[in-house]
Design a protein around this motif. Sequence first.
Motif, short mmCIF file in Angstrom:
data_model
loop_
_atom_site.label_atom_id
_atom_site.label_comp_id
_atom_site.label_asym_id
_atom_site.label_seq_id
_atom_site.Cartn_x
_atom_site.Cartn_y
_atom_site.Cartn_z
N ARG A 185 35.17 53.58 33.93
CA ARG A 185 34.56 52.28 35.04
C ARG A 185 34.42 51.20 36.16
N ARG A 186 33.72 50.61 36.60
CA ARG A 186 33.75 50.24 37.38
C ARG A 186 33.95 49.01 36.92
N ASN A 187 34.45 48.09 37.57
CA ASN A 187 33.97 46.09 37.25
C ASN A 187 32.40 45.40 36.73
N ARG A 188 31.28 45.78 37.56
CA ARG A 188 30.26 45.87 36.71
C ARG A 188 30.28 46.19 35.39
N GLU A 189 30.50 47.56 35.19
CA GLU A 189 30.14 48.57 33.54
C GLU A 189 31.34 47.63 32.79
N ILE A 190 32.13 47.67 32.65
CA ILE A 190 32.86 46.62 32.25
C ILE A 190 32.57 45.38 31.98
N ALA A 191 32.14 44.21 33.30
CA ALA A 191 31.40 43.11 32.41
C ALA A 191 30.39 43.23 31.32
N LEU A 192 29.60 44.65 31.70
CA LEU A 192 28.44 44.52 30.81
C LEU A 192 29.17 44.88 29.37
N ALA A 193 29.78 45.94 29.61
CA ALA A 193 30.44 46.08 28.11
C ALA A 193 31.02 45.15 27.11
N LEU A 194 32.00 44.22 27.93
CA LEU A 194 32.61 43.24 27.23
C LEU A 194 32.38 41.13 27.35
N HIS A 195 31.00 42.01 27.89
CA HIS A 195 30.25 40.20 28.08
C HIS A 195 30.65 39.38 28.83
N ILE A 196 31.83 39.79 29.46
CA ILE A 196 32.69 39.07 30.26
C ILE A 196 31.76 39.45 32.37
N SER A 197 32.37 37.85 33.05
CA SER A 197 32.31 38.01 34.62
C SER A 197 32.80 39.47 35.16
N GLU A 198 32.23 39.02 36.30
CA GLU A 198 33.14 40.71 36.71
C GLU A 198 34.24 39.39 37.34
N SER A 199 34.15 38.17 37.91
CA SER A 199 35.30 38.17 38.12
C SER A 199 36.22 37.16 37.48
N THR A 200 35.76 37.62 36.08
CA THR A 200 36.81 37.32 35.68
C THR A 200 37.83 39.14 35.47
N VAL A 201 36.94 40.18 35.22
CA VAL A 201 37.84 41.68 35.01
C VAL A 201 38.53 40.87 36.31
N LYS A 202 38.05 41.25 37.46
CA LYS A 202 39.18 41.15 38.69
C LYS A 202 40.26 40.67 37.91
N PHE A 203 40.15 39.05 37.32
CA PHE A 203 41.37 38.17 37.29
C PHE A 203 42.22 39.56 36.24
N HIS A 204 41.57 39.85 35.16
CA HIS A 204 42.58 40.71 33.74
C HIS A 204 42.87 42.03 34.91
N VAL A 205 42.11 42.54 35.51
CA VAL A 205 42.93 43.28 36.51
C VAL A 205 44.06 43.32 37.16
N ALA A 206 43.92 42.53 37.83
CA ALA A 206 44.95 41.49 38.44
C ALA A 206 46.08 41.83 37.42
N ASN A 207 46.43 41.11 36.97
CA ASN A 207 47.69 40.69 35.29
C ASN A 207 47.88 42.15 34.70
N ILE A 208 47.00 42.49 34.69
CA ILE A 208 47.36 44.48 34.01
C ILE A 208 48.35 45.30 34.88
N LEU A 209 48.18 45.14 36.61
CA LEU A 209 48.73 45.91 37.84
C LEU A 209 49.72 45.22 37.43
N ALA A 210 49.62 44.09 37.80
CA ALA A 210 51.50 43.29 37.47
C ALA A 210 52.41 43.34 36.30
N LYS A 211 51.96 43.61 35.26
CA LYS A 211 52.44 43.13 33.75
C LYS A 211 52.79 44.96 33.92
N LEU A 212 52.01 45.95 34.21
CA LEU A 212 52.40 47.40 34.14
C LEU A 212 53.23 47.87 34.79
N GLY A 213 53.57 46.71 36.60
CA GLY A 213 54.09 47.07 37.40
C GLY A 213 53.66 48.17 37.92
N VAL A 214 52.43 48.35 38.93
CA VAL A 214 51.59 49.06 38.98
C VAL A 214 50.77 49.27 40.18
#
Length: 439
Positions: A393-422
């Motif tokens: 799913r894309r950021n917009r779809e994730i935002a709708l599913a989790l009731h958060i903004s797209e900017s918050t999704v981008k923030f979480h994705v950046a943290n995920i990539l950093a923590k997983l080292g990918v």
Amino acid sequence: MPSHDGIRPQDALARALVVTRAPLPDTMRRLSEVLTDLVPHRAVARRSAVCTFTPTAAFGDEELTGRITGAELTRLAGRVTAGAPWQGEAVLAGTPHPVLAVASTREFAEPAETADTGAGAGPLLVVVRSSAEPLDADVTAVAQGLWDLVTVNQERRMAEAGPTQAASSRAAAAARARAIAELTDAHSSVLSAILGTLRAASLDDTAARRGAVDLAVAALIDLRAGADLDRELSEEPADAAFGRLTAELRPLLRYSPVELDLRPPASRRTLAADVAHGARAAVRGAVLAMLEQGDLGRLHVSWQLDEDTLRVLVRDDGPGLLAPEALAVHRFTDRLTALGGRLVLDALPGWGSTLTVTLPLSPDLPAAPAAAGPLDALHPRERQVLEELALGRRNREIALALHISESTVKFHVANILAKLGVASRGEAAALARTAAATA
């Protein structure tokens, strides 16, 4: 369910299947679609305590859905008996509209939903109709049955939600409470400033009215701008957050002899929105409490940032008699406690009072287990985002599913990539699928 020319039992069951299969965020849209040919309408809205993410929700004409309020739905709920569809005119979005309203007949309604407000206080569906022509009993019976199924289905899903979903729902309720508290604080400050202007002995009636009108207009503009900002941002630069505080404080002292000494943080470091809101609430409350003492000549307000804390200082040159009870009236201490903040009040008779607030810039996080897996470093919300990534799913779809903004999704994705080292979303998704397969 009775049958008539346009509604066969199998048709009603097909409609029910469409609605109950819908993901929770998509329920209102699907419900609107299956009701379109039975009850032509402009919008549908609901009021329910089942979901703490969104106790009220609407779908349809944006001119209506964007302005329907929870208070309007609550007033209408008092006119509707559970299990007895109601047709009539109701005020929604500030204007009378013909509506069909149905309240759930579920026997396990929450006590809070039925207490003191009558039989219609349970989960409520309101269909804002395109015409006022009376509907057949069979049509209203279908609407009632569909809404009962939706209510039962949502209750079951919430009851079976795992710890992650439950924690997220609770966090959403807490976030909504913080937003309401922030608006309450802002309104309190504006009203206090308007009263101070109207009571100012140095102003004649015309000047006082003009000053009060200016304050009210400025407050409305700030309210709208603030709402837009809070929808899009979850963080604020420290200097911008202090700038908002400055704009909120100056009207309080516009017609007061008290001088305001402001020292902003010498940093553009980003603050979490709840930390910035908490710091501003503490300053506003302290300033109002200090002004109530009288005999002040100067107020000093400063913010200082270090590596992991925000230090807020409010000092006056008053009588030095400020008591903790005076601060409690302004109801910001509970918010500081929730943020892990500390408050110290130092009042010395004859020398003034000093309030010092220390707020951590990030919450304390539980230590990871000794045998950490590849995903164990992620927080619950990051895990939810990663699960959505794994589904492609894309950021917009994730935002709708989790009731958060797209900017918050981008923030979480950046943290995920950093923590997983990918380096990419695809790599993160692949790692998630591998972890799920070996779990």
